[in-house]
Motif scaffolding. Structure first.
Motif, PDB file in Angstrom:
ATOM      1  N   ASN A 112      -4.485  13.441   2.222  1.00  0.00           N
ATOM      2  CA  ASN A 112      -3.826  12.189   1.879  1.00  0.00           C
ATOM      3  C   ASN A 112      -4.761  11.179   1.215  1.00  0.00           C
ATOM      4  O   ASN A 112      -5.971  11.182   1.452  1.00  0.00           O
ATOM      5  CB  ASN A 112      -3.226  11.541   3.141  1.00  0.00           C
ATOM      6  CG  ASN A 112      -2.266  12.451   3.872  1.00  0.00           C
ATOM      7  OD1 ASN A 112      -2.422  12.670   5.069  1.00  0.00           O
ATOM      8  ND2 ASN A 112      -1.290  12.994   3.176  1.00  0.00           N
ATOM      9  N   ILE A 113      -4.152  10.316   0.415  1.00  0.00           N
ATOM     10  CA  ILE A 113      -4.836   9.190  -0.206  1.00  0.00           C
ATOM     11  C   ILE A 113      -3.944   7.966  -0.067  1.00  0.00           C
ATOM     12  O   ILE A 113      -2.750   8.079   0.246  1.00  0.00           O
ATOM     13  CB  ILE A 113      -5.140   9.440  -1.697  1.00  0.00           C
ATOM     14  CG1 ILE A 113      -3.853   9.824  -2.453  1.00  0.00           C
ATOM     15  CG2 ILE A 113      -6.216  10.513  -1.862  1.00  0.00           C
ATOM     16  CD1 ILE A 113      -4.018   9.945  -3.950  1.00  0.00           C
ATOM     17  N   GLU A 114      -4.537   6.784  -0.309  1.00  0.00           N
ATOM     18  CA  GLU A 114      -3.773   5.536  -0.282  1.00  0.00           C
ATOM     19  C   GLU A 114      -4.045   4.752  -1.557  1.00  0.00           C
ATOM     20  O   GLU A 114      -5.195   4.571  -1.954  1.00  0.00           O
ATOM     21  CB  GLU A 114      -4.148   4.692   0.936  1.00  0.00           C
ATOM     22  CG  GLU A 114      -3.396   3.368   1.009  1.00  0.00           C
ATOM     23  CD  GLU A 114      -3.825   2.515   2.181  1.00  0.00           C
ATOM     24  OE1 GLU A 114      -3.304   2.742   3.296  1.00  0.00           O
ATOM     25  OE2 GLU A 114      -4.695   1.627   1.996  1.00  0.00           O
ATOM     26  N   LEU A 115      -2.967   4.256  -2.180  1.00  0.00           N
ATOM     27  CA  LEU A 115      -3.060   3.457  -3.397  1.00  0.00           C
ATOM     28  C   LEU A 115      -2.816   1.994  -3.042  1.00  0.00           C
ATOM     29  O   LEU A 115      -1.877   1.684  -2.289  1.00  0.00           O
ATOM     30  CB  LEU A 115      -2.019   3.892  -4.424  1.00  0.00           C
ATOM     31  CG  LEU A 115      -2.200   5.228  -5.152  1.00  0.00           C
ATOM     32  CD1 LEU A 115      -2.097   6.418  -4.212  1.00  0.00           C
ATOM     33  CD2 LEU A 115      -1.160   5.356  -6.262  1.00  0.00           C
ATOM     34  N   ASN A 116      -3.639   1.110  -3.582  1.00  0.00           N
ATOM     35  CA  ASN A 116      -3.472  -0.332  -3.373  1.00  0.00           C
ATOM     36  C   ASN A 116      -3.175  -1.017  -4.705  1.00  0.00           C
ATOM     37  O   ASN A 116      -3.531  -0.508  -5.776  1.00  0.00           O
ATOM     38  CB  ASN A 116      -4.731  -0.950  -2.779  1.00  0.00           C
ATOM     39  CG  ASN A 116      -4.947  -0.584  -1.319  1.00  0.00           C
ATOM     40  OD1 ASN A 116      -5.871  -1.066  -0.693  1.00  0.00           O
ATOM     41  ND2 ASN A 116      -4.106   0.270  -0.753  1.00  0.00           N
ATOM     42  N   THR A 117      -2.538  -2.179  -4.629  1.00  0.00           N
ATOM     43  CA  THR A 117      -2.305  -2.995  -5.822  1.00  0.00           C
ATOM     44  C   THR A 117      -2.645  -4.441  -5.502  1.00  0.00           C
ATOM     45  O   THR A 117      -2.811  -4.806  -4.337  1.00  0.00           O
ATOM     46  CB  THR A 117      -0.838  -2.913  -6.287  1.00  0.00           C
ATOM     47  OG1 THR A 117       0.020  -3.297  -5.212  1.00  0.00           O
ATOM     48  CG2 THR A 117      -0.475  -1.514  -6.743  1.00  0.00           C
ATOM     49  N   THR A 118      -2.741  -5.267  -6.528  1.00  0.00           N
ATOM     50  CA  THR A 118      -3.089  -6.674  -6.366  1.00  0.00           C
ATOM     51  C   THR A 118      -1.858  -7.471  -5.950  1.00  0.00           C
ATOM     52  O   THR A 118      -0.804  -7.373  -6.604  1.00  0.00           O
ATOM     53  CB  THR A 118      -3.638  -7.238  -7.689  1.00  0.00           C
ATOM     54  OG1 THR A 118      -4.769  -6.464  -8.080  1.00  0.00           O
ATOM     55  CG2 THR A 118      -4.047  -8.695  -7.524  1.00  0.00           C
ATOM     56  N   PRO A 119      -1.936  -8.282  -4.884  1.00  0.00           N
ATOM     57  CA  PRO A 119      -0.788  -9.108  -4.483  1.00  0.00           C
ATOM     58  C   PRO A 119      -0.428 -10.121  -5.573  1.00  0.00           C
ATOM     59  O   PRO A 119      -1.292 -10.608  -6.307  1.00  0.00           O
ATOM     60  CB  PRO A 119      -1.288  -9.821  -3.218  1.00  0.00           C
ATOM     61  CG  PRO A 119      -2.438  -9.002  -2.737  1.00  0.00           C
ATOM     62  CD  PRO A 119      -3.072  -8.417  -3.953  1.00  0.00           C
ATOM     63  N   LEU A 137       1.429  -0.234 -10.502  1.00  0.00           N
ATOM     64  CA  LEU A 137       1.500   0.963  -9.669  1.00  0.00           C
ATOM     65  C   LEU A 137       1.651   2.203 -10.542  1.00  0.00           C
ATOM     66  O   LEU A 137       1.031   3.246 -10.268  1.00  0.00           O
ATOM     67  CB  LEU A 137       2.676   0.857  -8.690  1.00  0.00           C
ATOM     68  CG  LEU A 137       2.907   2.078  -7.795  1.00  0.00           C
ATOM     69  CD1 LEU A 137       1.683   2.370  -6.931  1.00  0.00           C
ATOM     70  CD2 LEU A 137       4.148   1.872  -6.926  1.00  0.00           C
ATOM     71  N   GLY A 138       2.451   2.092 -11.607  1.00  0.00           N
ATOM     72  CA  GLY A 138       2.634   3.237 -12.498  1.00  0.00           C
ATOM     73  C   GLY A 138       1.331   3.670 -13.147  1.00  0.00           C
ATOM     74  O   GLY A 138       1.053   4.875 -13.256  1.00  0.00           O
ATOM     75  N   GLU A 174       0.864  -1.169   0.000  1.00  0.00           N
ATOM     76  CA  GLU A 174       0.000   0.000   0.000  1.00  0.00           C
ATOM     77  C   GLU A 174       0.908   1.229   0.000  1.00  0.00           C
ATOM     78  O   GLU A 174       1.915   1.253   0.710  1.00  0.00           O
ATOM     79  CB  GLU A 174      -0.893   0.012   1.246  1.00  0.00           C
ATOM     80  CG  GLU A 174      -1.802  -1.201   1.354  1.00  0.00           C
ATOM     81  CD  GLU A 174      -2.115  -1.573   2.797  1.00  0.00           C
ATOM     82  OE1 GLU A 174      -1.702  -0.827   3.712  1.00  0.00           O
ATOM     83  OE2 GLU A 174      -2.743  -2.614   3.009  1.00  0.00           O
ATOM     84  N   LEU A 175       0.549   2.225  -0.773  1.00  0.00           N
ATOM     85  CA  LEU A 175       1.351   3.446  -0.885  1.00  0.00           C
ATOM     86  C   LEU A 175       0.481   4.644  -0.551  1.00  0.00           C
ATOM     87  O   LEU A 175      -0.557   4.855  -1.174  1.00  0.00           O
ATOM     88  CB  LEU A 175       1.906   3.585  -2.306  1.00  0.00           C
ATOM     89  CG  LEU A 175       2.664   4.878  -2.618  1.00  0.00           C
ATOM     90  CD1 LEU A 175       3.965   4.946  -1.830  1.00  0.00           C
ATOM     91  CD2 LEU A 175       2.940   4.984  -4.118  1.00  0.00           C
ATOM     92  N   GLU A 176       0.900   5.420   0.447  1.00  0.00           N
ATOM     93  CA  GLU A 176       0.192   6.638   0.817  1.00  0.00           C
ATOM     94  C   GLU A 176       0.819   7.832   0.097  1.00  0.00           C
ATOM     95  O   GLU A 176       2.008   7.832  -0.211  1.00  0.00           O
ATOM     96  CB  GLU A 176       0.254   6.836   2.328  1.00  0.00           C
ATOM     97  CG  GLU A 176      -0.430   5.705   3.086  1.00  0.00           C
ATOM     98  CD  GLU A 176      -0.111   5.706   4.572  1.00  0.00           C
ATOM     99  OE1 GLU A 176      -0.744   4.900   5.305  1.00  0.00           O
ATOM    100  OE2 GLU A 176       0.763   6.474   5.012  1.00  0.00           O
ATOM    101  N   ALA A 177       0.000   8.851  -0.164  1.00  0.00           N
ATOM    102  CA  ALA A 177       0.488  10.004  -0.923  1.00  0.00           C
ATOM    103  C   ALA A 177      -0.207  11.275  -0.459  1.00  0.00           C
ATOM    104  O   ALA A 177      -1.228  11.241   0.235  1.00  0.00           O
ATOM    105  CB  ALA A 177       0.249   9.785  -2.419  1.00  0.00           C
TER     106      ALA A 177
END
Length: 478
Positions: free
Chosen positions: A84-91, A106-107, A48-51
């Protein structure tokens, strides 16, 4: 903690009911550990990436409601503050071309965020602490609207008996301030890596994640500034620990262990020990009745979500419903770029696998107190730190990376089945960052040394470099 709750005010009977659910679900989890019910699937990674949302002048923009309305079905979610926001990706299973697939996914998500932000006259920044954020901006009026955040704030202040939170950080400069809500936490944005592990080896992997936390926080450091002061290379660490400073377990060696904690010792037998700690030693914060059956472990997972260990055990479920264990590695900041982010994940996965699969467990080679000291030393000094290691030596961290850690990470990624070109690319980025000493934190410090404390200028130049897609060691001098 990501789930929404229906109520924000609680009565004694709510705490009693939650405690009962927590006892029952913890007992059930203990049975699963004892009977081998937990999944043996291994080597699956996610993150998870916060921004930050940033306006045209480089200042934080409290616009996540408008942003999320426009972003569509992209996996992006609100965070504690409207900034702030949070980005998720598929494991994915960490093998083959998984790392480049993660970078591509992610890109794409990041590009969509940049596009939506631009339509709103904004930008998005992946950085541990936005240099332009000021103390007065972190007010309750800029908290995101979910009930869980309001309830969390109320419960933290209840446990503190109304006493303000005190922030006191000593680095090259000193910062002291007080805050009457949890919004200080919103200044910390992170990159949280998950690793699903075979339950039979989970304790060994968890202890290894603790060991590598010092090197990981140093090589990824990207938060040297807070409220105009130059502090630690990774100031998120003391900031987050002090921003939610409510009590937990009392340890004879280390004193009171807080809810944001590195912990007080190695796991001895299984990760179940940590869930017992959660039940027995940490006051309940969000005693909501989630209504699901015990087998969903909803209350246990919510309690665990209000205890922010820097390495946190997680319970999830495979697609067939089998419960599994993940280790969430929380020490790294967001940024500086998409490719740096994936390189950091690759380093953690490879290094953890390599060390955990050695014949002797890491706990036999170095005392936990030294591992804990390493973590804070590395957060304070970055790649300039000297750390104790399992061979009994104290190493300059850049030398430790060159001679031991990078070769180990390579071995771990190859053992997982990653293609050689993948390993070369992402560990090569880390290797060059180590060689040059150019972390995100170092780049920010160079900027203020060259241009003074024009933090808006710093943010604008940082964003321009971030948009270039280059790893931070290739960014031009600010």
């Amino acid at each position: 903690m990501g789930q929404e709750i229906a109520a924000g005010r609680f009565r004694k009977q709510d705490f009693d009911a939650f405690a009962r659910h927590l006892r029952e679900e913890t007992a059930l989890l203990g049975d699963w550990f004892d009977t081998g019910r937990l999944s043996s699937r291994h080597g699956i990674g996610g993150f998870e990436l916060e921004a930050w949302l940033v306006d045209s002048s480089g200042q934080p923009a409290p616009e996540n409601v408008r942003f999320l309305e426009q972003v569509g079905d992209v996996p992006v979610f609100p965070e504690l503050s409207q900034y702030n926001i949070e980005l998720n990706t598929t494991p994915l299973a960490i093998k083959g071309l998984a790392l480049s697939t993660m970078q591509r996914d992610l890109g794409h998500t990041w590009q969509r965020c940049e596009q939506v932000a631009a339509e709103l006259g904004l930008d998005v920044a992946m950085v541990g602490i936005l240099p332009t954020v000021r103390d007065e901006m972190l007010s309750i009026e800029h908290m995101s609207g979910m009930a869980r955040y309001r309830a969390l704030n109320e419960q933290v202040m209840r446990l503190r008996k109304g006493r303000p939170l005190t922030l006191d950080i000593e680095g090259p400069e000193h910062l002291h301030t007080e805050h009457r809500d949890v919004m200080l936490e919103a200044a910390t944005t992170s990159f949280q890596i998950h690793l699903q592990v075979d339950a039979a080896r989970a304790a060994r992997y968890y202890n290894t994640a603790q060991l590598v936390s010092g090197p990981m926080v140093a090589v990824s450091a990207n938060s040297p500034l807070l409220f105009g002061r130059r502090l630690w290379q990774e100031t998120r660490i003391p900031l987050f620990e002090q921003a939610v400073a409510v009590g937990g377990i009392q340890d004879a060696a280390f004193g009171p262990v807080k809810r944001v904690t590195f912990g007080s010792g190695y796991v001895r037998q299984s990760l179940f020990e940590l869930f017992v700690e959660n039940r027995d030693h940490y006051p309940m914060m969000l005693p909501v009745d989630l209504g699901g059956p015990d087998e969903c472990l909803d209350h246990l997972r919510l309690q665990n979500g209000t205890i922010w260990r820097w390495n946190r055990p997680l319970i999830g479920f495979d697609e067939d419903g089998t419960p599994h264990l993940r280790i969430e590695h929380r020490v790294m900041p967001a940024g500086p770029s998409v490719v740096d982010t994936i390189a950091n994940a690759a380093l953690f996965w490879g290094l953890t696998v390599s060390l955990a699969e050695q014949q002797a467990p890491v706990a036999s080679g170095i005392e936990f107190a030294r591992v804990r000291d390493n973590f804070y030393t590395a957060a304070k000094h970055g790649l300039g730190a000297a750390l104790a290691w399992t061979d009994g030596r104290t190493w300059n961290l850049q030398e430790l990376f060159r001679h031991q850690l990078l070769p180990m990470a390579r071995e771990g990624l190859q053992g997982l089945g990653c293609e050689t070109g993948e390993v070369d690319r992402y560990l090569g980025i880390v290797s060059e960052r180590v060689r040059t000493g150019r972390t995100g934190a170092r780049w920010q410090i160079e900027c203020i040394e060259r241009h003074g404390r024009d933090f808006a200028l710093l943010v604008k130049r940082y964003l321009a470099n971030q948009r270039s897609g280059l790893p931070v060691h290739e960014w031009p001098a600010p």
